[in-house]
Design a protein around this motif. Structure first.
Motif, mmCIF file in Angstrom:
data_model
loop_
_atom_site.group_PDB
_atom_site.id
_atom_site.type_symbol
_atom_site.label_atom_id
_atom_site.label_comp_id
_atom_site.label_asym_id
_atom_site.label_seq_id
_atom_site.Cartn_x
_atom_site.Cartn_y
_atom_site.Cartn_z
ATOM 1 N N HIS A 86 73.925 35.183 71.460
ATOM 2 C CA HIS A 86 73.802 33.830 70.904
ATOM 3 C C HIS A 86 74.137 33.856 69.417
ATOM 4 O O HIS A 86 73.798 34.814 68.726
ATOM 5 N N HIS A 88 73.189 32.236 66.455
ATOM 6 C CA HIS A 88 72.045 31.419 66.050
ATOM 7 C C HIS A 88 72.377 30.550 64.836
ATOM 8 O O HIS A 88 72.694 31.070 63.769
ATOM 9 N N HIS A 131 72.302 37.211 67.922
ATOM 10 C CA HIS A 131 71.353 38.095 68.605
ATOM 11 C C HIS A 131 71.472 37.930 70.112
ATOM 12 O O HIS A 131 71.950 36.902 70.602
ATOM 13 N N HIS A 133 70.322 37.011 73.737
ATOM 14 C CA HIS A 133 69.438 35.913 74.162
ATOM 15 C C HIS A 133 69.067 36.076 75.624
ATOM 16 O O HIS A 133 69.115 35.133 76.413
ATOM 17 N N HIS A 479 63.023 26.116 67.171
ATOM 18 C CA HIS A 479 64.465 26.321 66.952
ATOM 19 C C HIS A 479 65.239 25.455 67.919
ATOM 20 O O HIS A 479 64.934 25.418 69.107
ATOM 21 N N HIS A 481 69.080 24.695 69.430
ATOM 22 C CA HIS A 481 70.473 25.107 69.532
ATOM 23 C C HIS A 481 71.380 23.879 69.360
ATOM 24 O O HIS A 481 70.999 22.766 69.696
ATOM 25 N N PHE A 536 69.312 24.427 74.092
ATOM 26 C CA PHE A 536 67.986 25.008 74.238
ATOM 27 C C PHE A 536 67.126 24.653 73.012
ATOM 28 O O PHE A 536 67.629 24.559 71.900
ATOM 29 N N HIS A 538 63.331 25.892 71.496
ATOM 30 C CA HIS A 538 62.226 26.809 71.809
ATOM 31 C C HIS A 538 61.523 27.332 70.576
ATOM 32 O O HIS A 538 62.063 27.281 69.469
ATOM 33 N N HIS A 540 60.669 30.287 68.369
ATOM 34 C CA HIS A 540 61.461 31.500 68.170
ATOM 35 C C HIS A 540 60.600 32.761 68.099
ATOM 36 O O HIS A 540 61.093 33.846 67.794
HETATM 37 CU CU1 C2O Z 1 67.775 32.595 67.694
HETATM 38 CU CU2 C2O Z 1 67.472 30.453 71.099
HETATM 39 O O1 C2O Z 1 67.702 31.548 69.372
#
Ligand code: C2O
Ligand code: CU
Length: 596
Positions: A86, A88, A131, A133, A479, A481, A536, A538, A540
């Motif tokens: 991902h 980010h 990173h 995911h 967070h 997306h 997404f 969420h 983090h």
């Molecule tokens: Cu750093 Cu869903 O991500």
């Protein structure tokens, strides 16, 4: 031979070449990266480990671009389980297909195969991270993204004399068994792993055994100013960061510029990236930069790693290297310093200048109030070792469960039975969120796959309220997306929908992709839903995400092609195969959602 002016017959060619050069200058710069994921042997903490790394390095390789560039990253999975990556904080306009979260926008890349991500930079400028995911693979699979101003443009601050990337990471004693242990804990309803160490650029620093020889060093000259691109890539830990005897000036966060903010320390949530400047203006010598856990849990939870990770700032010049470097005793806050964390994040403001204007949505068309809680989940598989309920977490009492086909594919192809579109705008009951007197049932959540649908271009305001359900008050770095959002309000205690909006900052609120809902507090955020796709949302902190503190926003298409989601690339990793290979090894197959 004398240089002659071009003869008439050369002119058309010249004009053509010039026109071409202009075209090229305007076209996007395209970069290609190969990321090879494989088990690599490294020695840390007096032990050898085999860990899944990218291109054999921890942290992984840096992606460096200019604002507006286009990047293709070919990910070769040579490990033995499925993974996704991902980007980010990269908004990826209209293209969730390359966004990465497993079972949300794709299924994992099976071992022995590769998948190319298209990473499309648009408005971002500053520092981000990439990173893994999938599962907790991001413990070892992460790296920096540096986004320089467009060619010919400059920073909105004096050009620093040097710059350095500082990646903060976390370390688990489970090594390459981390995902297996996690899966087992989740199945059994046991507590999930906690990290046992933190790192600066892959090194623990001077206070950890067998680590002193490899402590990260940054070399500076007296009088010069340096730009640090600080990234919190830890899996589940918020971190304080400070440099002994040197103030930090925050100039950017999450790839957007901020008003300069001078502070002796900063706090970064996992997923946050902060650009700071500091001037080497102290007596030449050696100074520690250090990061320490910020634990927003109650003070009787103490089973987290207390060791401070360090790196050394070393001045040039003649002085004795015998004495140990100076430690930021006064500036680095202690583990439970909730006030230090809150007062820092509440002071951040966006730059809001002519060159970098703010654009806060003012006419809200969609309001949501989302309570983030630690929850009890009725034991989903009836085989929990610790009783009839397991520990979980939720948003509005909905605890997310990943489907086995990704939400994006199901949305695009109209596959039913994968998710439902009834994520609630409000919690099922209202009560005193931050008090100790909550009704029992307020803590019980369902395992569901409920998404929120939004019309294209809606102006959205969400208030995230933290709760003390099950005495589980904690900070939740939310967070999103596909977007950055403005944090127009924040406070401690319960949100008051009459008085609190009167104090909103609609002028220069900070623009971020991740922001902590403070322990026993709330934040109000705004964004315009102008990026169609499946995105997404969420916490983090992966402990909380794995327990279910997430949902998905589907932003519908607008009326034109430019306002509609793109179609899929010619290849996406297959869902059946990937989880057969990836999941069979570590955990039961994800179940189709059930309706209760
Ligand atoms: Cu750093 Cu869903 O991500
Ligand atoms: Cu959380």
């Amino acid at each position: 031979m004398a240089i002659r002016s071009p003869s008439v017959s050369f002119l058309p060619t010249l004009v053509f070449l010039l026109a071409n050069a202009l075209l090229v200058a305007e076209a996007t710069n395209v970069h290609y990266y190969d990321f090879v994921l494989r088990e690599t042997n490294i020695t840390k903490n007096c032990t050898s480990w085999s860990l899944l790394l990218v291109n054999d390095s921890l942290p992984g390789p840096t992606i460096q671009v200019h604002k507006g560039d286009l990047v293709f990253v070919n990910v070769h999975n040579q490990g033995d389980y499925g993974v996704t990556l991902h980007w980010h904080g990269v908004k990826q306009p209209r293209n969730p297909w390359s966004d990465g979260p497993e079972y949300i926008t794709q299924c994992p890349i099976p071992p022995g195969t590769n998948f190319t991500y298209e990473v499309n930079f648009t408005t971002e400028e500053g520092t981000l991270l990439w990173h893994a995911h999938s599962d907790w693979t991001r413990a070892t699979v992460h790296g920096a993204i540096v986004i320089l101003p467009e060619e010919g443009n400059t920073y909105p601050f004096p050009k620093p004399d040097g710059e350095e990337i500082i990646v903060l990471g976390s370390w688990y004693s489970q090594g390459d068994e981390l995902n297996a242990v996690l899966a087992e804990d989740l199945d059994e309803g046991a507590d999930v792993p906690r990290s046992v160490g933190y790192m600066i650029n892959g090194e623990f620093g001077d206070f950890v055994a067998c680590s002193q020889d490899s402590t990260y060093h940054m070399y500076v000259d007296y009088g010069k100013t340096y730009h640090l691109r600080i990234i919190n890539a830890a899996v589940s830990a918020e971190l304080f960061f400070a440099i002994a005897d040197h103030n930090l000036t925050v100039v950017g966060m999450d790839a957007a510029y901020t008003k300069p903010l001078v502070s002796p320390y900063i706090m970064l949530s996992p997923g946050s990236t902060i650009d700071v400047l500091f001037t080497a203006n102290q007596t030449p010598g050696r100074y520690y930069m250090a990061a320490r856990r910020y634990s927003s849990e109650s003070t009787d939870v103490t089973n987290f790693d207390h060791v401070v990770t360090t790196a050394i700032i070393q001045y040039s010049g003649n002085y004795s290297l015998d004495s140990s470097p100076i430690f930021p005793n006064r500036s680095l806050p202690s583990y439970f310093d909730y006030d230090a964390a809150d007062s820092f994040i509440f002071m951040l403001r966006s730059l809001a200048s002519e060159g970098h204007p703010s654009d806060v949505p003012l006419n809200i068309t969609r309001r949501m109030f989302i309570v983030a809680s630690i929850s009890e989940i009725l034991c989903p598989h009836h085989d929990c070792v610790i009783g009839p309920t397991t520990i979980g977490s939720s948003l509005n009492n909905q605890s997310w469960e990943n489907p086995s086909t990704d939400v994006l594919q199901a949305y695009y192809k109209n596959i039913s039975g994968v998710y439902t579109a009834d994520f609630p705008d409000f919690p099922p009951v209202f009560y005193n969120w931050t008090g100790d007197d909550m009704p029992e049932e307020s803590g019980v959540s369902d395992k569901v796959t409920k998404v929120k649908m939004l019309e294209y271009n809606e102006s959205v305001e969400i208030v995230f309220q933290g709760s003390d359900i099950l005495r589980g008050a904690e900070s939740h770095p939310m967070h999103m997306h596909g977007y950055s959002f403005y944090v127009v309000g924040h406070g401690l205690g319960n949100f008051d929908n009459v008085t609190d909006p009167l104090n909103y900052n609609l002028v220069d609120p900070v623009l971020v992709n991740t922001f902590a809902v403070p322990r026993d507090g709330w934040i109000a955020i705004r964004f315009v839903a102008n990026n169609p796709g499946v995105w997404f949302w969420h916490c983090h902190i992966d402990r909380h995400m794995s327990w279910g503190m997430e949902t998905v926003f589907i932003i519908k298409d607008g009326d034109t092609e430019e306002t509609s989601m793109r179609g899929p690339p010619s290849y996406m990793p297959p869902c059946e195969d990937s989880y057969n290979i990836a999941r069979m090894k570590y955990r039961r197959l994800p179940r189709q959602i059930s309706h209760t």
